[in-house]
Design a protein around this motif. Structure first.
Motif, mmCIF file in Angstrom:
data_model
loop_
_atom_site.group_PDB
_atom_site.id
_atom_site.type_symbol
_atom_site.label_atom_id
_atom_site.label_comp_id
_atom_site.label_asym_id
_atom_site.label_seq_id
_atom_site.Cartn_x
_atom_site.Cartn_y
_atom_site.Cartn_z
ATOM 1 N N TYR A 27 -1.709 3.362 -9.116
ATOM 2 C CA TYR A 27 -2.928 2.745 -8.559
ATOM 3 C C TYR A 27 -4.201 3.147 -9.305
ATOM 4 O O TYR A 27 -5.148 2.362 -9.373
ATOM 5 N N GLY A 28 -4.221 4.346 -9.893
ATOM 6 C CA GLY A 28 -5.344 4.744 -10.753
ATOM 7 C C GLY A 28 -6.731 4.534 -10.163
ATOM 8 O O GLY A 28 -7.638 4.098 -10.862
ATOM 9 N N GLY A 29 -6.868 4.793 -8.885
ATOM 10 C CA GLY A 29 -8.199 4.672 -8.275
ATOM 11 C C GLY A 29 -8.528 3.277 -7.778
ATOM 12 O O GLY A 29 -9.567 3.049 -7.164
ATOM 13 N N MET A 30 -7.665 2.313 -8.051
ATOM 14 C CA MET A 30 -7.918 0.945 -7.562
ATOM 15 C C MET A 30 -7.315 0.779 -6.175
ATOM 16 O O MET A 30 -6.289 1.370 -5.867
ATOM 17 N N ILE B 56 0.535 -11.782 -20.242
ATOM 18 C CA ILE B 56 -0.679 -12.314 -20.871
ATOM 19 C C ILE B 56 -0.982 -11.637 -22.209
ATOM 20 O O ILE B 56 -1.310 -12.294 -23.188
ATOM 21 N N PHE B 57 -0.887 -10.303 -22.237
ATOM 22 C CA PHE B 57 -1.272 -9.580 -23.461
ATOM 23 C C PHE B 57 -0.075 -9.093 -24.274
ATOM 24 O O PHE B 57 -0.255 -8.522 -25.349
ATOM 25 N N ASP B 58 1.108 -9.261 -23.736
ATOM 26 C CA ASP B 58 2.315 -8.748 -24.391
ATOM 27 C C ASP B 58 2.211 -7.244 -24.673
ATOM 28 O O ASP B 58 2.541 -6.781 -25.765
ATOM 29 N N LYS B 59 1.711 -6.505 -23.710
ATOM 30 C CA LYS B 59 1.631 -5.045 -23.852
ATOM 31 C C LYS B 59 2.540 -4.396 -22.813
ATOM 32 O O LYS B 59 2.526 -4.760 -21.628
ATOM 33 N N GLU B 60 3.284 -3.426 -23.286
ATOM 34 C CA GLU B 60 4.340 -2.792 -22.494
ATOM 35 C C GLU B 60 3.803 -1.859 -21.409
ATOM 36 O O GLU B 60 4.282 -1.843 -20.291
ATOM 37 N N TYR B 61 2.786 -1.085 -21.783
ATOM 38 C CA TYR B 61 2.323 -0.017 -20.877
ATOM 39 C C TYR B 61 0.970 -0.368 -20.292
ATOM 40 O O TYR B 61 0.055 -0.766 -21.019
ATOM 41 N N PHE B 62 0.826 -0.154 -18.985
ATOM 42 C CA PHE B 62 -0.449 -0.436 -18.316
ATOM 43 C C PHE B 62 -0.889 0.774 -17.505
ATOM 44 O O PHE B 62 -0.110 1.320 -16.714
ATOM 45 N N LEU B 63 -2.118 1.197 -17.736
ATOM 46 C CA LEU B 63 -2.684 2.318 -16.971
ATOM 47 C C LEU B 63 -3.862 1.795 -16.148
ATOM 48 O O LEU B 63 -4.863 1.337 -16.725
ATOM 49 N N PRO B 64 -3.778 1.845 -14.824
ATOM 50 C CA PRO B 64 -4.911 1.377 -14.018
ATOM 51 C C PRO B 64 -6.014 2.439 -13.941
ATOM 52 O O PRO B 64 -5.736 3.630 -14.067
ATOM 53 N N ALA B 65 -7.245 2.001 -13.757
ATOM 54 C CA ALA B 65 -8.375 2.925 -13.592
ATOM 55 C C ALA B 65 -9.370 2.269 -12.647
ATOM 56 O O ALA B 65 -9.322 1.051 -12.445
ATOM 57 N N ASP C 212 0.819 -1.201 0.000
ATOM 58 C CA ASP C 212 0.000 0.000 0.000
ATOM 59 C C ASP C 212 0.856 1.255 0.000
ATOM 60 O O ASP C 212 1.313 1.697 1.041
ATOM 61 N N SER C 213 1.107 1.823 -1.164
ATOM 62 C CA SER C 213 1.789 3.109 -1.180
ATOM 63 C C SER C 213 1.231 3.920 -2.337
ATOM 64 O O SER C 213 0.773 3.362 -3.337
ATOM 65 N N TYR C 214 1.256 5.229 -2.169
ATOM 66 C CA TYR C 214 0.641 6.096 -3.180
ATOM 67 C C TYR C 214 1.378 5.958 -4.515
ATOM 68 O O TYR C 214 0.764 5.830 -5.568
ATOM 69 N N ALA C 215 2.700 5.973 -4.445
ATOM 70 C CA ALA C 215 3.491 5.928 -5.677
ATOM 71 C C ALA C 215 4.482 4.772 -5.609
ATOM 72 O O ALA C 215 5.057 4.495 -4.559
ATOM 73 N N GLY C 216 4.633 4.104 -6.722
ATOM 74 C CA GLY C 216 5.677 3.080 -6.822
ATOM 75 C C GLY C 216 5.350 1.767 -6.127
ATOM 76 O O GLY C 216 6.254 0.974 -5.842
ATOM 77 N N SER C 217 4.068 1.498 -5.890
ATOM 78 C CA SER C 217 3.679 0.265 -5.192
ATOM 79 C C SER C 217 4.174 -0.983 -5.936
ATOM 80 O O SER C 217 4.031 -1.100 -7.154
ATOM 81 N N GLU C 218 4.723 -1.883 -5.168
ATOM 82 C CA GLU C 218 5.215 -3.150 -5.733
ATOM 83 C C GLU C 218 4.076 -3.909 -6.411
ATOM 84 O O GLU C 218 4.256 -4.604 -7.411
ATOM 85 N N THR C 219 2.879 -3.757 -5.830
ATOM 86 C CA THR C 219 1.697 -4.426 -6.378
ATOM 87 C C THR C 219 1.443 -3.986 -7.825
ATOM 88 O O THR C 219 1.095 -4.791 -8.681
ATOM 89 N N PHE C 220 1.627 -2.697 -8.093
ATOM 90 C CA PHE C 220 1.422 -2.210 -9.456
ATOM 91 C C PHE C 220 2.352 -2.940 -10.426
ATOM 92 O O PHE C 220 1.930 -3.382 -11.499
ATOM 93 N N TYR C 221 3.613 -3.072 -10.032
ATOM 94 C CA TYR C 221 4.576 -3.713 -10.952
ATOM 95 C C TYR C 221 4.225 -5.181 -11.188
ATOM 96 O O TYR C 221 4.481 -5.727 -12.251
#
Ligand code: F0G
Length: 482
Positions: free
Chosen positions: A299-302, A96-105, A78-87
Motif C-alpha cells: 500500500y505504500g501510504g496510499m 500499460i508500462f510493461d514494468k514488472e515491479y511496482f512500488l506504491p508511495a 483493505d488489508s495491511y499486507a497482500g491486498s488484492e487491490t495492490f495486485y
C-alpha cells in the motif's frame, strides 16, 4: 473533449462528459476577497477554499473522478499486507508500462524522496530537462546538484516550438563527458514540463536521450506525473506518431525509461504515487525505503480505495478524448487571452494556462515577486485562485541571495473534467479587466519567509496601498463588487 464549430463559425471545446455530482461554489464580493488574501499573507496557498470561486491552483488531487473510478473504490480490499487491490494496480502498471515491479508511495514527492535516497550521494549531478520544486529539494537535501539541460527554446515564453520540454543533446553529452557515470546517477526527464508552462518533450527527443544514456551507461528516470498531457501533444504534434494509439505511444516512452515515477494526484486522477521498473536491482534498492518512509509494499501510504481509483484512472488515461480535456480548455484560454494582447506562455501546454507576469506587470522588479503580486491581484479581481510560479517558488542561495527565476509565471491550472466553459470564460474576462488595470498592481515583500519551499507557507504584504486602489477601480466597473 471534442472541438466543434458553431453555426456562427466560432470553435469551442465541447465537454464529452456530464456532471452527476456537484459542489456549491462561493463568489465573495471584492471587499471580502481583499480581506481573505490579506489574511493569507498574499499567498494563494494559504487561502481557504470557501473564499475561492474557481480553484485553479493546481490539478493535483482535484481532477474529477469518473463513475467507474468511484464504483471501483467500493471494491477496495483493505488489508495491511497482500491486498488484492495492490495486485490489480501492479497488473495495470504492467499492462500499460510493461514494468514488472511496482512500488506504491503516498504521493509524487515521496517517490522523489525514495529515488534521491537510493541514488543521490553528496557531489552527485542530476541532469534533467527542467527541475520541479520538490524534485530539486530532495536532490539537494542528499547533497546532489540539479543541472538543467533544456533546449534554449524552452525558456522562451512566447514561441511556436511544439516541444519546449526537450533536452538539448549537446548540453547533455558535455555533462556526461565532464562527470561520467561515476558522478551522474541518472538523468531525469519530466513529462509535461511543469515549471516552464506544462510543455511536452518529443518522443524522438526521449529516444535520443536514451541512446546517449546507453552510450555512457547512465540510467534514465521518467517523471510521468504529467504524462497524460505529454501523450496528447505527441499524438497531436509529432508527425511520426499520429497514427499510433495513446497506449502504443505510452509503451514506446516506457521502453525508453529505466525507472518511471509519478504523482497519482495527477496521473490517473486519484491520490497517491508510485515507482515502477524492470530492474530487480533498482526495485531492491528502493523497496526498503518504501517500507521505512511510506508503508508496507502493498500500500505504500496510499489508501486502498485510491489504489482502486488509480487502476481505473490509468486505463482512462489511455483514452484520447479524456486526456485532451485539459489541453483543449487551456488552448481555448490561451487563444482568447492572446487575441486580446495578454502575455501568456505559448504554445499552449498542458496543466494550465500560464500568464507571463514579467510582461503583464513589467513595472514590478523580480525582487518584488511580480508573479506573486499578479496572483494576489487576480484573486482580488475574480476570486480565481492561481499559483505563483516564479522567484517566490525558488529558494535563496547559500549566501541568502535571491535566485531569480527564469520565468515569472502565474499558473491557472485546469483540473480535468471539473470546470465548464462558462467558468473558463469568466476567468478570461476578469484577466482582461486586470490587464487593462495592470499599472495599479505593485510588488510584494516578505513578512514571514520559511527557509524550505517558502512558497507553500510564506507570508507577504503589498509594498504600498495598491490593493485598495485596485478594489476601488473594480467597484467602479462592477458596482455590485462581484
Ligand atoms: N513531479 C511533477 C512534474 C509534479 O508536477 C509534481 C507535483 C510532483 C512531481 C510532486 O508530486 O505533489 O504528488 O508530491 N505537482 C503539483 C503541482 C504540486 O501543483 O503542480 P506530489
Amino acid at each position: 473533449m471534442t472541438v466543434v464549430r458553431f453555426y456562427n463559425g466560432e470553435q469551442i471545446p465541447l465537454e464529452m462528459h456530464k456532471t452527476r455530482i456537484v459542489q456549491k461554489l462561493n463568489l465573495n464580493p471584492v471587499e471580502q476577497r481583499v480581506e481573505a488574501i490579506t489574511a493569507a499573507g498574499n499567498n494563494t496557498f494559504l487561502l481557504k477554499n470557501r473564499d475561492v470561486f474557481l480553484d485553479l491552483l493546481t490539478d493535483s488531487g482535484v481532477n474529477a473522478m469518473s463513475d467507474k473510478q468511484l464504483a471501483a473504490m467500493m471494491e477496495a480490499d483493505d488489508s495491511y499486507a497482500g491486498s488484492e487491490t495492490f495486485y490489480k494496480v501492479e497488473k495495470k502498471i504492467k499492462e500499460i508500462f510493461d514494468k514488472e515491479y511496482f512500488l506504491p508511495a503516498h504521493q509524487g514527492r515521496a517517490c522523489e524522496n525514495i529515488l534521491a535516497n537510493a541514488y543521490v550521494k553528496p557531489g552527485a549531478i542530476v541532469p534533467m530537462n527542467y527541475h520541479f520544486t520538490t524534485t530539486k529539494a530532495h536532490i539537494v537535501l542528499q547533497g546532489g546538484t540539479v543541472e538543467e539541460v533544456l533546449i534554449d527554446e524552452g525558456l522562451k515564453v512566447t514561441s511556436d516550438y511544439p516541444f519546449k520540454g526537450n533536452i538539448d543533446l549537446d548540453k547533455l553529452r558535455s555533462l556526461f563527458e565532464r562527470y561520467g557515470a561515476a558522478r551522474i546517477p541518472f538523468v531525469r526527464m519530466e513529462a509535461g514540463t511543469n515549471l516552464i508552462g506544462g510543455q511536452p518533450f518529443a518522443l524522438e527527443n526521449l529516444r535520443a536521450v536514451r541512446r546517449l544514456c546507453d552510450e555512457f551507461g547512465i540510467m534514465l528516470v521518467l517523471d510521468a506525473s504529467l504524462l497524460a498531457d505529454n501523450l496528447y501533444f505527441i499524438k497531436e504534434r509529432e508527425a511520426a506518431y499520429q497514427e499510433m494509439s495513446i497506449g502504443e505511444i505510452t509503451r514506446l516512452i516506457a521502453d525508453c525509461s529505466d525507472i518511471i515515477y509519478f504523482s497519482a494526484r495527477k496521473l490517473g486522477c486519484a491520490r497517491g504515487g508510485g515507482i515502477c521498473t524492470n530492474s530487480f536491482e533498482a526495485y531492491n534498492a528502493m523497496r526498503e525505503l518504501v517500507t521505512l518512509y511510506e508503508g508496507f509494499l502493498t500500500y505504500g501510504g496510499m489508501s486502498v480505495r485510491e489504489m482502486e481509483a488509480l487502476a481505473v484512472g490509468l486505463d482512462e488515461t489511455m483514452d484520447e478524448e479524456m486526456i485532451n480535456q485539459g489541453p483543449q480548455f487551456i488552448a481555448y484560454m490561451v487563444d482568447e487571452l492572446q487575441k486580446n494582447g495578454v502575455p501568456v506562455v505559448t504554445p499552449a501546454g498542458g496543466l494550465g494556462c500560464h500568464l507571463d507576469a514579467s510582461r503583464f506587470v513589467d513595472h514590478i522588479p523580480q525582487s518584488q515577486y511580480p508573479a506573486g503580486a499578479l496572483a494576489a491581484a487576480l484573486y482580488i479581481a475574480s476570486g480565481v485562485r492561481g499559483m505563483e510560479r516564479g522567484t517566490l517558488s525558488e529558494a535563496r542561495d547559500a549566501t541568502g541571495q535571491e535566485t531569480f527565476a527564469d520565468m515569472e509565471l502565474v499558473r491557472l491550472a485546469l483540473p480535468r473534467r471539473v470546470f465548464t466553459l462558462s467558468q473558463v470564460k469568466y476567468a478570461i474576462d476578469r484577466i482582461l479587466w486586470l490587464y487593462e488595470n495592470r499599472k495599479l498592481i505593485e510588488g510584494l515583500t516578505f513578512v514571514e519567509e520559511p527557509s524550505v519551499l517558502r512558497f507553500f507557507f510564506g507570508k507577504l504584504q503589498p509594498i504600498s496601498d495598491w490593493q485598495s486602489k485596485l478594489v476601488a477601480m473594480f467597484k467602479e466597473d462592477f458596482d455590485n463588487g462581484l
